[in-house]
Design a protein around this motif. Structure first.
Motif, mmCIF file in Angstrom:
data_model
loop_
_atom_site.group_PDB
_atom_site.id
_atom_site.type_symbol
_atom_site.label_atom_id
_atom_site.label_comp_id
_atom_site.label_asym_id
_atom_site.label_seq_id
_atom_site.Cartn_x
_atom_site.Cartn_y
_atom_site.Cartn_z
ATOM 1 N N TRP A 1 0.902 -1.195 0.025
ATOM 2 C CA TRP A 1 0.006 -0.163 -0.295
ATOM 3 C C TRP A 1 0.900 1.321 -0.010
ATOM 4 N N PHE A 2 0.394 2.121 -0.787
ATOM 5 C CA PHE A 2 1.081 3.497 -0.804
ATOM 6 C C PHE A 2 -0.132 4.595 -0.948
ATOM 7 N N ALA A 3 -0.842 4.673 -0.041
ATOM 8 C CA ALA A 3 -2.155 5.464 -0.048
ATOM 9 C C ALA A 3 -2.659 5.960 0.933
ATOM 10 N N GLY A 4 -3.874 6.450 0.937
ATOM 11 C CA GLY A 4 -4.155 7.351 2.051
ATOM 12 C C GLY A 4 -3.643 8.611 2.498
ATOM 13 N N GLN A 5 -3.122 9.429 1.393
ATOM 14 C CA GLN A 5 -2.166 10.471 1.909
ATOM 15 C C GLN A 5 -3.145 11.970 1.574
ATOM 16 N N GLY A 6 -4.158 11.731 1.810
ATOM 17 C CA GLY A 6 -5.219 12.769 2.105
ATOM 18 C C GLY A 6 -4.603 14.171 1.111
ATOM 19 N N GLY A 7 -4.584 15.339 1.691
ATOM 20 C CA GLY A 7 -3.968 16.572 0.937
ATOM 21 C C GLY A 7 -2.538 16.677 1.137
ATOM 22 N N PHE A 8 -1.954 16.076 2.115
ATOM 23 C CA PHE A 8 -0.452 16.074 2.372
ATOM 24 C C PHE A 8 0.543 15.311 1.587
ATOM 25 N N GLY A 9 -0.071 14.562 0.701
ATOM 26 C CA GLY A 9 0.565 13.436 -0.362
ATOM 27 C C GLY A 9 1.679 14.185 -1.074
ATOM 28 N N ILE A 10 1.573 15.569 -1.380
ATOM 29 C CA ILE A 10 2.708 16.183 -2.470
ATOM 30 C C ILE A 10 3.712 16.971 -1.591
ATOM 31 N N GLN A 11 3.267 17.585 -0.326
ATOM 32 C CA GLN A 11 4.315 18.196 0.509
ATOM 33 C C GLN A 11 5.170 17.093 1.321
ATOM 34 N N THR A 12 4.634 15.916 1.346
ATOM 35 C CA THR A 12 5.430 14.875 1.851
ATOM 36 C C THR A 12 6.093 13.687 0.934
ATOM 37 N N SER A 13 5.880 14.099 -0.222
ATOM 38 C CA SER A 13 6.368 12.998 -1.390
ATOM 39 C C SER A 13 7.738 12.642 -1.057
ATOM 40 N N PRO A 14 8.819 13.460 -0.869
ATOM 41 C CA PRO A 14 9.976 13.262 -1.083
ATOM 42 C C PRO A 14 10.389 12.116 0.168
ATOM 43 N N ALA A 15 9.940 12.368 1.235
ATOM 44 C CA ALA A 15 10.349 11.515 2.471
ATOM 45 C C ALA A 15 9.322 10.356 2.458
ATOM 46 N N ALA A 16 8.091 10.360 1.984
ATOM 47 C CA ALA A 16 7.153 9.106 1.902
ATOM 48 C C ALA A 16 7.671 8.228 0.932
ATOM 49 N N ALA A 17 7.955 8.781 -0.249
ATOM 50 C CA ALA A 17 8.531 7.991 -1.185
ATOM 51 C C ALA A 17 9.660 6.956 -0.894
ATOM 52 N N ARG A 18 10.744 7.970 -0.269
ATOM 53 C CA ARG A 18 11.980 7.147 0.084
ATOM 54 C C ARG A 18 11.693 6.053 1.151
ATOM 55 N N LEU A 19 10.788 6.656 2.194
ATOM 56 C CA LEU A 19 10.444 5.647 3.231
ATOM 57 C C LEU A 19 9.894 4.224 2.711
ATOM 58 N N ALA A 20 8.806 4.498 1.619
ATOM 59 C CA ALA A 20 8.072 3.394 1.355
ATOM 60 C C ALA A 20 8.975 2.482 0.538
ATOM 61 N N ALA A 21 9.896 2.935 -0.277
ATOM 62 C CA ALA A 21 10.679 2.153 -1.047
ATOM 63 C C ALA A 21 11.730 1.357 -0.262
ATOM 64 N N GLN A 22 12.112 1.853 1.101
ATOM 65 C CA GLN A 22 12.933 1.192 1.724
ATOM 66 C C GLN A 22 12.283 0.083 2.524
ATOM 67 N N LEU A 23 10.763 0.266 2.952
ATOM 68 C CA LEU A 23 10.053 -0.788 3.376
ATOM 69 C C LEU A 23 9.665 -1.785 2.429
ATOM 70 N N LEU A 24 9.578 -1.518 1.346
ATOM 71 C CA LEU A 24 9.548 -2.600 0.255
ATOM 72 C C LEU A 24 10.559 -3.353 0.007
ATOM 73 N N THR A 25 11.816 -2.837 -0.140
ATOM 74 C CA THR A 25 13.126 -3.487 -0.677
ATOM 75 C C THR A 25 13.576 -3.923 0.512
ATOM 76 N N GLY A 26 13.583 -3.456 1.830
ATOM 77 C CA GLY A 26 14.003 -4.033 2.785
ATOM 78 C C GLY A 26 15.667 -3.434 3.051
ATOM 79 N N SER A 27 15.529 -2.016 2.222
ATOM 80 C CA SER A 27 17.027 -1.230 2.306
ATOM 81 C C SER A 27 16.839 -0.280 3.785
ATOM 82 N N PRO A 28 18.296 -0.177 4.274
ATOM 83 C CA PRO A 28 18.173 0.394 5.496
ATOM 84 C C PRO A 28 17.731 1.858 5.434
ATOM 85 N N ARG A 29 17.655 2.521 6.537
ATOM 86 C CA ARG A 29 16.998 4.027 6.644
ATOM 87 C C ARG A 29 18.356 4.924 6.246
ATOM 88 N N ASP A 30 18.225 6.035 5.553
ATOM 89 C CA ASP A 30 19.069 6.844 5.499
ATOM 90 C C ASP A 30 18.828 8.184 6.430
#
Length: 365
Positions: free
Chosen positions: A319-348
């Motif tokens: 899932w990468f959903a339910g972002q209300g009206g804040f999806g655009i302003q949080t997109s850089p961190a949200a996409a990075r976080l979601a990609a790390q969760l999906l790939t099992g990569s470490p946080r940065d």
């Protein structure tokens, strides 16, 4: 047939940003969009701003973590924001200050004189406010194109006019039959379908999470006098309006949240009329014309927090959903976080301070 590592449903800001991050992490990505072009719905209709307190205290870490990317790449234009109130709104203003204390958001309480200096024609009853100096306009179109370009450079395959009409999982992969007559395969399916997120969940055999689309109306007004170009974003502390200047006009919303089925949203005349009435109770100016009006759908999970991560029950579904009206302003961190969760990569450095557990789809299990 090519089997992609990830197939993302929805090429708005959510799907585009996640495709860029996954592609740059070395994954093969298919980005499926039902419309003729990406960003037709909520992304293309947003009057977005980067506002540190928007969405509540639990969204502040995502917003702050996204700020550097947005600023450094020229997507922000300084604006400032005022949450304004009257004498009877003191408790609401006090509560706002208390809620955001210690979150890292930069806010200060100001009185009538500095408010009036920032908002021309402010009526006398508006005497108290919270000033947020870091608020900025977001160039949404450029940001969306930025993500699409990054995704393309990383090898993402974008296919428009391709609504998923059937999805089956066998042998560790999804088979996706689309409205364009083609069938695609992927190991992981990502639900980034915005207002259609629960519809997609049902289609693939997952439990809907209660993600509800809510209609938000915006109107562009020609006023006399015209707004000052450097006037801040002005929001009612009680949540009944917001407005800001845009190219010599006023962009105004009644801050409506009308439940809607997922659709091509259209503005309601009553919502526009309510917005104008509320606006004229704030500033002394004439509304000469309503030049444009539009509506978009903002989709929220029941707790109004986004949903990032693997479904707890359906194998291979994220899932990468339910972002209300804040999806655009949080997109850089949200996409990075979601990609790390999906790939099992470490946080940065971008995501190390973000608690991903509060956004997990498992919280609804």
């Amino acid at each position: 047939m090519t089997t992609y590592d990830y197939a993302i449903i929805g090429a708005g800001i959510a799907g585009a940003s996640l495709a860029a991050e996954l592609g740059e992490a070395g994954a093969s990505v298919l980005l499926l969009e039902a419309e003729d072009h990406p960003g037709y719905h909520s992304t293309g209709r947003s009057a977005a701003f980067w506002e540190e307190c928007y969405g509540g205290p639990q969204l502040v870490p995502l917003t702050l973590a996204s700020g550097a990317h947005l600023r450094d790449n020229g997507f922000l234009r300084p604006r400032g924001a005022l949450y304004i109130g009257r004498a009877q709104d003191k408790a609401a203003l006090d509560s706002f200050m208390d809620r955001f204390a210690g979150t890292g958001a930069t806010i200060e309480r100001i009185g009538r004189e500095p408010i009036a200096a920032r908002v021309a024609g402010l009526r006398e009853k508006w005497t108290d406010a919270i000033w947020e100096p870091a608020c900025a306009d977001i160039d949404v179109a450029r940001l969306h194109e930025h993500y699409l370009a990054r995704a393309n450079k990383a090898g993402t395959t974008l296919v428009c006019r391709s609504a998923v009409i059937q999805a089956d999982r066998t042998g560790g992969a999804w088979s996706l039959e689309c409205s364009n007559g083609n069938t695609y395969a992927s190991c992981t399916l990502v639900n980034a379908a915005g207002a259609w997120a629960d519809t997609i969940a049902e289609l693939v055999g997952a439990r809907p999470l209660g993600i509800q689309p809510l209609r938000r109306t915006v109107a562009q007004l020609r006023t006399d006098p015209a707004p000052l170009p450097d006037q801040p974003l002005v929001l009612d502390i009680s949540g009944s309006f917001y407005f800001k200047p845009e190219a010599g006009r006023v962009w105004l919303s009644p801050h409506d949240e009308e439940p809607s089925a997922p659709c091509d949203a259209a503005p309601e005349e009553l919502a526009v009329a309510q917005a104008i009435d509320r606006f004229q109770q704030v500033v002394d100016c004439n509304v000469v014309a309503v030049e444009r009006k539009w509506a978009g759908l903002r989709s929220f999970a029941p707790d109004r927090l986004p949903v990032y991560g693997m479904d707890p029950q359906v194998e291979g579904l994220a899932w990468f959903a339910g972002q209300g009206g804040f999806g655009i302003q949080t997109s850089p961190a949200a996409a990075r976080l979601a990609a790390q969760l999906l790939t099992g990569s470490p946080r940065d450095a971008v995501t190390e301070g973000i608690d991903a557990a509060i956004y997990s789809p498992g919280r609804f299990a």
